[in-house]
Design a protein around this motif. Structure first.
Motif, PDB file in Angstrom:
ATOM      1  N   LYS A 139     -12.928  76.566 -58.591  1.00 26.53           N
ATOM      2  CA  LYS A 139     -11.808  76.709 -59.535  1.00 26.53           C
ATOM      3  C   LYS A 139     -11.721  75.508 -60.473  1.00 26.53           C
ATOM      4  CE  LYS A 139      -8.447  79.696 -57.253  1.00 26.53           C
ATOM      5  NZ  LYS A 139      -7.109  79.745 -56.632  1.00 26.53           N
ATOM      6  N   LYS A 140     -11.887  74.310 -59.929  1.00 21.44           N
ATOM      7  CA  LYS A 140     -11.811  73.103 -60.756  1.00 21.44           C
ATOM      8  C   LYS A 140     -12.935  73.057 -61.787  1.00 21.44           C
ATOM      9  CE  LYS A 140      -9.363  70.222 -57.400  1.00 21.44           C
ATOM     10  NZ  LYS A 140      -8.138  70.052 -58.162  1.00 21.44           N
ATOM     11  N   LEU A 141     -14.113  73.522 -61.420  1.00 21.42           N
ATOM     12  CA  LEU A 141     -15.243  73.512 -62.347  1.00 21.42           C
ATOM     13  C   LEU A 141     -15.117  74.577 -63.433  1.00 21.42           C
ATOM     14  CD1 LEU A 141     -18.056  72.830 -59.770  1.00 21.42           C
ATOM     15  CD2 LEU A 141     -17.316  71.303 -61.597  1.00 21.42           C
ATOM     16  N   ASN A 142     -14.433  75.660 -63.130  1.00 21.84           N
ATOM     17  CA  ASN A 142     -14.247  76.720 -64.121  1.00 21.84           C
ATOM     18  C   ASN A 142     -12.990  76.530 -64.969  1.00 21.84           C
ATOM     19  OD1 ASN A 142     -16.581  78.306 -63.663  1.00 21.84           O
ATOM     20  ND2 ASN A 142     -15.670  79.121 -61.808  1.00 21.84           N
ATOM     21  N   ALA A 143     -12.151  75.568 -64.600  1.00 18.27           N
ATOM     22  CA  ALA A 143     -10.918  75.323 -65.356  1.00 18.27           C
ATOM     23  C   ALA A 143     -11.225  74.566 -66.637  1.00 18.27           C
ATOM     24  CB  ALA A 143      -9.938  74.534 -64.495  1.00 18.27           C
ATOM     25  N   SER A 144     -10.499  74.902 -67.682  1.00 13.07           N
ATOM     26  CA  SER A 144     -10.699  74.196 -68.955  1.00 13.07           C
ATOM     27  C   SER A 144      -9.819  72.946 -69.035  1.00 13.07           C
ATOM     28  CB  SER A 144     -10.371  75.121 -70.127  1.00 13.07           C
ATOM     29  OG  SER A 144      -9.065  75.639 -69.990  1.00 13.07           O
ATOM     30  N   SER A 145      -8.783  72.885 -68.197  1.00 13.93           N
ATOM     31  CA  SER A 145      -7.883  71.727 -68.227  1.00 13.93           C
ATOM     32  C   SER A 145      -8.512  70.533 -67.508  1.00 13.93           C
ATOM     33  CB  SER A 145      -6.547  72.078 -67.573  1.00 13.93           C
ATOM     34  OG  SER A 145      -6.756  72.504 -66.245  1.00 13.93           O
ATOM     35  N   PHE A 146      -8.024  69.342 -67.827  1.00 18.35           N
ATOM     36  CA  PHE A 146      -8.528  68.116 -67.211  1.00 18.35           C
ATOM     37  C   PHE A 146      -8.051  68.035 -65.768  1.00 18.35           C
ATOM     38  CE2 PHE A 146      -8.103  63.582 -66.164  1.00 18.35           C
ATOM     39  CZ  PHE A 146      -9.422  63.191 -66.354  1.00 18.35           C
ATOM     40  N   ASP A 147      -8.968  67.779 -64.851  1.00 16.21           N
ATOM     41  CA  ASP A 147      -8.632  67.680 -63.433  1.00 16.21           C
ATOM     42  C   ASP A 147      -8.044  66.310 -63.133  1.00 16.21           C
ATOM     43  OD1 ASP A 147      -8.790  68.699 -60.665  1.00 16.21           O
ATOM     44  OD2 ASP A 147     -10.152  67.012 -60.424  1.00 16.21           O
ATOM     45  N   ARG A 148      -6.916  66.281 -62.405  1.00 21.02           N
ATOM     46  CA  ARG A 148      -6.251  65.018 -62.088  1.00 21.02           C
ATOM     47  C   ARG A 148      -6.248  64.724 -60.584  1.00 21.02           C
ATOM     48  NH1 ARG A 148      -3.788  63.441 -66.732  1.00 21.02           N
ATOM     49  NH2 ARG A 148      -3.276  65.055 -68.223  1.00 21.02           N
ATOM     50  N   SER A 149      -7.088  65.407 -59.849  1.00 22.09           N
ATOM     51  CA  SER A 149      -7.129  65.212 -58.401  1.00 22.09           C
ATOM     52  C   SER A 149      -8.030  64.036 -58.044  1.00 22.09           C
ATOM     53  CB  SER A 149      -7.624  66.479 -57.708  1.00 22.09           C
ATOM     54  OG  SER A 149      -8.997  66.672 -58.005  1.00 22.09           O
ATOM     55  N   ILE A 150      -8.142  63.771 -56.760  1.00 21.94           N
ATOM     56  CA  ILE A 150      -8.969  62.659 -56.275  1.00 21.94           C
ATOM     57  C   ILE A 150     -10.452  62.881 -56.577  1.00 21.94           C
ATOM     58  CG2 ILE A 150      -9.273  63.581 -53.938  1.00 21.94           C
ATOM     59  CD1 ILE A 150      -8.961  60.661 -52.936  1.00 21.94           C
ATOM     60  N   ILE A 151     -10.841  64.138 -56.758  1.00 18.85           N
ATOM     61  CA  ILE A 151     -12.260  64.423 -57.030  1.00 18.85           C
ATOM     62  C   ILE A 151     -12.557  64.529 -58.527  1.00 18.85           C
ATOM     63  CG2 ILE A 151     -12.645  65.552 -54.805  1.00 18.85           C
ATOM     64  CD1 ILE A 151     -12.590  68.228 -56.363  1.00 18.85           C
ATOM     65  N   SER A 152     -11.606  64.158 -59.375  1.00 14.62           N
ATOM     66  CA  SER A 152     -11.813  64.302 -60.820  1.00 14.62           C
ATOM     67  C   SER A 152     -13.073  63.591 -61.331  1.00 14.62           C
ATOM     68  CB  SER A 152     -10.579  63.861 -61.600  1.00 14.62           C
ATOM     69  OG  SER A 152     -10.300  62.503 -61.386  1.00 14.62           O
ATOM     70  N   PRO A 153     -13.436  62.399 -60.831  1.00 17.88           N
ATOM     71  CA  PRO A 153     -14.685  61.780 -61.334  1.00 17.88           C
ATOM     72  C   PRO A 153     -15.929  62.618 -61.012  1.00 17.88           C
ATOM     73  CG  PRO A 153     -13.342  60.150 -60.202  1.00 17.88           C
ATOM     74  CD  PRO A 153     -12.725  61.492 -59.933  1.00 17.88           C
ATOM     75  N   ILE A 154     -15.926  63.246 -59.834  1.00 22.70           N
ATOM     76  CA  ILE A 154     -17.079  64.074 -59.452  1.00 22.70           C
ATOM     77  C   ILE A 154     -17.106  65.339 -60.307  1.00 22.70           C
ATOM     78  CG2 ILE A 154     -18.258  65.257 -57.548  1.00 22.70           C
ATOM     79  CD1 ILE A 154     -16.722  63.355 -55.632  1.00 22.70           C
ATOM     80  N   VAL A 155     -15.933  65.955 -60.511  1.00 23.11           N
ATOM     81  CA  VAL A 155     -15.842  67.150 -61.355  1.00 23.11           C
ATOM     82  C   VAL A 155     -16.332  66.821 -62.768  1.00 23.11           C
ATOM     83  CG1 VAL A 155     -14.232  68.787 -62.436  1.00 23.11           C
ATOM     84  CG2 VAL A 155     -14.009  68.240 -60.006  1.00 23.11           C
ATOM     85  N   TYR A 156     -15.917  65.674 -63.290  1.00 22.41           N
ATOM     86  CA  TYR A 156     -16.354  65.250 -64.634  1.00 22.41           C
ATOM     87  C   TYR A 156     -17.876  65.096 -64.674  1.00 22.41           C
ATOM     88  CZ  TYR A 156     -17.070  62.444 -68.794  1.00 22.41           C
ATOM     89  OH  TYR A 156     -17.529  61.982 -70.003  1.00 22.41           O
ATOM     90  N   ASP A 157     -18.457  64.440 -63.661  1.00 23.01           N
ATOM     91  CA  ASP A 157     -19.911  64.247 -63.613  1.00 23.01           C
ATOM     92  C   ASP A 157     -20.654  65.583 -63.590  1.00 23.01           C
ATOM     93  OD1 ASP A 157     -19.574  61.518 -63.617  1.00 23.01           O
ATOM     94  OD2 ASP A 157     -19.998  61.255 -61.477  1.00 23.01           O
ATOM     95  N   ILE A 158     -20.142  66.530 -62.782  1.00 25.64           N
ATOM     96  CA  ILE A 158     -20.788  67.847 -62.681  1.00 25.64           C
ATOM     97  C   ILE A 158     -20.758  68.550 -64.037  1.00 25.64           C
ATOM     98  CG2 ILE A 158     -20.625  70.155 -61.650  1.00 25.64           C
ATOM     99  CD1 ILE A 158     -19.526  68.736 -59.100  1.00 25.64           C
TER     100      ILE A 158
END
Length: 196
Positions: A139-158
């Protein structure tokens, strides 16, 4: 459950910051936490034999990379498994690896997904599907909004690495259709170092 999570959020904030957080901010956190909890509970319910799903091969020249992780909370380590298969179901590549100092299972799943994307890129596949049984990560990878969770740096890298592909999609699949990656992740617990 709402009251319990609210108490926990207030306690955590007070211990971390030394003051009680602004009430609307705490309410927003509790609301988001409960939604995520519901999605995890929904996915983790065991399937009856008639509800079992199986791995589906991709079409054409697309390679599907399945990922999974195994998390050990008492020693704070995560092991991961990634397997890439073509439209005939043939294994194109597979790997397993381990990470130390991992805080929780969600971070372990995010690291496994990142490994799948990096592995697919390094092998020069241009059209891929990245599939895993962590609904939260997908869900986080398919979301267009900026992720603000603890895994946001990993989501950004992916998402950053994902730009390298001609075509890439992130898909959720239930555990029974992600079994090969699941087994690889658990087998890696008895190995030392990465395996390819």
């Amino acid at each position: 459950m709402v009251l319990l999570v609210s108490y926990w959020a207030i306690w955590y904030t007070r211990n971390r910051v030394g003051i009680v957080a602004f009430v609307p901010k705490t309410f927003t956190f509790v609301e988001a936490f409960l939604k995520e909890w519901d999605s995890v509970c929904l996915v983790s319910c065991p399937a009856t034999p008639s509800e079992l799903v199986y791995w589906q091969a991709p079409t054409g020249s697309v390679v599907k990379f399945n990922f999974d992780s195994a998390f050990s909370s008492h020693i704070r380590t995560a092991t991961l498994g990634v397997v890439g298969r073509n439209s005939s179901g043939l294994i194109m590549a597979a790997c397993s690896d381990s990470y130390s100092h991992v805080v929780d299972a969600c971070i372990a799943e995010a690291l496994a997904c990142k490994q799948a994307v990096l592995f697919a890129r390094d092998l020069a596949f241009s059209s891929v599907i990245i599939e895993g049984d962590s609904l939260t990560i997908i869900k986080k990878l398919n979301a267009s909004s900026f992720d603000r969770s603890i895994i946001s740096p990993i989501v950004y890298d992916i998402k950053d690495v994902a730009r390298c592909f001609d075509s890439i999609s992130f898909r959720f699949v239930r555990r029974d259709a992600n079994n090969v990656a699941h087994v690889l992740a658990h087998e890696c617990q008895s190995q030392q170092g990465p395996l390819y």
